[in-house]
Structures are given as C-alpha cells and as structure tokens.
Design a protein around this motif. Structure first.
Motif, short mmCIF file in Angstrom:
data_model
loop_
_atom_site.label_atom_id
_atom_site.label_comp_id
_atom_site.label_asym_id
_atom_site.label_seq_id
_atom_site.Cartn_x
_atom_site.Cartn_y
_atom_site.Cartn_z
N VAL A 17 0.45 -1.07 0.03
CA VAL A 17 -0.14 0.34 0.09
C VAL A 17 0.82 1.07 -0.15
O VAL A 17 2.46 0.97 0.67
N ASN A 18 -0.05 2.06 -0.27
CA ASN A 18 1.03 3.44 -0.67
C ASN A 18 0.93 4.45 0.78
O ASN A 18 0.42 3.76 2.03
N ASP A 19 1.13 5.44 0.93
CA ASP A 19 1.87 6.00 2.58
C ASP A 19 0.46 6.22 2.50
O ASP A 19 0.06 6.30 3.97
N ARG A 20 -0.86 6.71 2.02
CA ARG A 20 -1.60 7.52 2.09
C ARG A 20 -2.52 6.34 2.40
O ARG A 20 -3.52 6.53 3.50
N GLU A 21 -2.61 5.39 2.13
CA GLU A 21 -3.42 4.23 2.20
C GLU A 21 -3.01 3.70 3.49
O GLU A 21 -4.62 3.04 3.88
N MET A 22 -1.88 3.39 3.85
CA MET A 22 -1.46 2.77 5.09
C MET A 22 -2.35 3.70 6.48
O MET A 22 -2.46 3.09 7.19
N GLN A 23 -2.09 4.82 6.20
CA GLN A 23 -2.24 5.59 7.56
C GLN A 23 -3.45 5.43 7.39
O GLN A 23 -4.85 5.58 8.81
N ALA A 24 -4.84 5.46 6.38
CA ALA A 24 -6.29 5.13 6.42
C ALA A 24 -6.50 3.87 7.09
O ALA A 24 -6.97 4.12 8.05
N LEU A 25 -5.84 3.03 6.13
CA LEU A 25 -5.77 1.50 7.58
C LEU A 25 -5.45 2.10 9.03
O LEU A 25 -5.90 1.62 9.66
N GLN A 26 -4.50 2.86 9.45
CA GLN A 26 -4.07 2.84 10.29
C GLN A 26 -4.94 3.97 11.62
O GLN A 26 -5.23 3.45 12.52
N ASP A 27 -5.65 4.89 10.70
CA ASP A 27 -6.82 5.67 11.05
C ASP A 27 -7.84 4.70 11.22
O ASP A 27 -8.17 4.86 12.66
#
Length: 52
Positions: A17-27
């Motif tokens: 996943v890219n950084d934006r997708e990873m941040q969304a998953l973490q959130d």
C-alpha cells in the motif's frame, strides 16, 4: 512447542500500500480500537456476508 491458540492463523496475505492507504488503515484501526490485521479480517468477513 508453540503456544496453543483457539483459532490458529496459518495463512499469510501480503499487500503493498502507499503512504496514504497505510495512514487510512492505521486511522480506521485506531478508530475501531483494533489492529490492522483484525480490521482486515473483519472487513473480509463483512464483505463475504454481503455487507458494504
């Protein structure tokens, strides 16, 4: 001998996943009070049951 668990998980799924997708998953995981692995398991089961 490894630890005994009620529902052992022996299969691994890997996904980039890219950084934006990873941040969304973490959130999402934080908001749900869980971790990313459990969040993904819940999502898969929900989709399999026809919920979106």
């Amino acid at each position: 001998m490894g630890k005994s668990v009620e529902n052992p998980k022996k299969n691994i799924i890997s996904c980039r996943v890219n950084d934006r997708e990873m941040q969304a998953l973490q959130d999402l995981a934080k908001k749900a009070g869980t971790n990313i692995s459990d969040l993904m398991r819940q999502s898969i089961l929900s989709m399999a049951q026809g919920h979106t």
